[in-house]
Design an enzyme around this catalytic site. Sequence first.
Site, mmCIF file in Angstrom:
data_model
loop_
_atom_site.group_PDB
_atom_site.id
_atom_site.type_symbol
_atom_site.label_atom_id
_atom_site.label_comp_id
_atom_site.label_asym_id
_atom_site.label_seq_id
_atom_site.Cartn_x
_atom_site.Cartn_y
_atom_site.Cartn_z
ATOM 1 N N CYS A 298 0.750 -1.147 0.119
ATOM 2 C CA CYS A 298 0.139 -0.300 -0.304
ATOM 3 C C CYS A 298 0.795 1.156 -0.023
ATOM 4 C CB CYS A 298 -0.950 -0.184 1.021
ATOM 5 S SG CYS A 298 -2.274 0.696 1.085
ATOM 6 N N HIS B 26 -4.127 -4.201 0.692
ATOM 7 C CA HIS B 26 -4.426 -5.158 2.410
ATOM 8 C C HIS B 26 -5.091 -6.380 1.712
ATOM 9 C CE1 HIS B 26 -2.894 -1.134 4.217
ATOM 10 N NE2 HIS B 26 -4.169 -1.004 2.979
ATOM 11 N N GLU C 196 -3.756 -8.878 3.403
ATOM 12 C CA GLU C 196 -3.783 -9.232 5.239
ATOM 13 C C GLU C 196 -4.663 -8.851 5.754
ATOM 14 O OE1 GLU C 196 -2.524 -5.086 5.234
ATOM 15 O OE2 GLU C 196 -2.370 -5.769 3.624
#
Length: 314
Positions: A142, A235, A237
Amino acid sequence: MPIKIPDRLPATDILRSENIFVMSEARAATQGIRPLKVLLLNLMPKKIETETQFLRLLSNSPLQVDVELLRIDNRPTKNTPTEHLDTFYRQFEMVKDRNFDGLIVTGAPLGLVQFEDVLYWEEIQVIMNWAKEHVTSTMFVCWAAQAGLKLLYDLPKRTRKEKISGVYEHKIHDRHHPLLRGFDDLFKAPHSRYADFSPSYLAEHTDLDILATSEVAGVYLASTKDKRNVFVTGHPEYEVDTLHHEYIRDCEQGIEPNMPVNYYPDNNASNTPVASWRSHGHLLFSNWLNYCVYQQTPYDLDDFSEANFTKNDE
């Protein structure tokens, strides 16, 4: 194989409750295996939450991974206890003379801040330049992807008028690239950023392999040809409720954000979101560890050299 993380790290109990194999430092010391050494530079304010998210993805690999946590500086933070930082995080001076198999640089809530106005921009430059000589492969996530493009290609900061927030569909562009092995032709991933990653702009101004894009969110995944630098603009994660918490936070701050797209069932924020990106998030990190790190790194990290790396996957 497990990940090895510091004893007593809060993430340990969370990951074990999810049936993820976490190995203690004591047990790992008895195994005759050279684990991959991965450094996680955590730039997010809520460090415990972020470290847990990344450790979850790093755990889904047949390789043993020894993760060390790195902080950018010693400034106190209101979102993470000082005791936690002092106990589990290293400062750059403690690791700068060592080599690592992998480095992950997380995102940061700096989407509308110019690089020169970032308090730790000088430190970021030092660490990224250090990585060229000390790390086999670096993953920029990011905001870090934008910072990496600035430092490696001198690309200026490009921002959108409105924040991209939601879960977007992406298509792959090279099914034979190691990072995309096992990927579906179309897959979903979360985004939460102001940064603009135009496929045509990156193709014109860099020599990156552009691996996955979204019609709305732009480039999601790109890599240098030697796989030493990997850029993830979204993202993978994120937990299922991360976008929700960000949306509620922004609403409470009076920002009047747009509702995350393709996220809430029936586009109703009172409905519980459903994760649709977990499998590809795990696969991306597994592929990175295997093809960008494990298959390129020297067995003895003291032998780190540019000669270890190839330009193309063989």
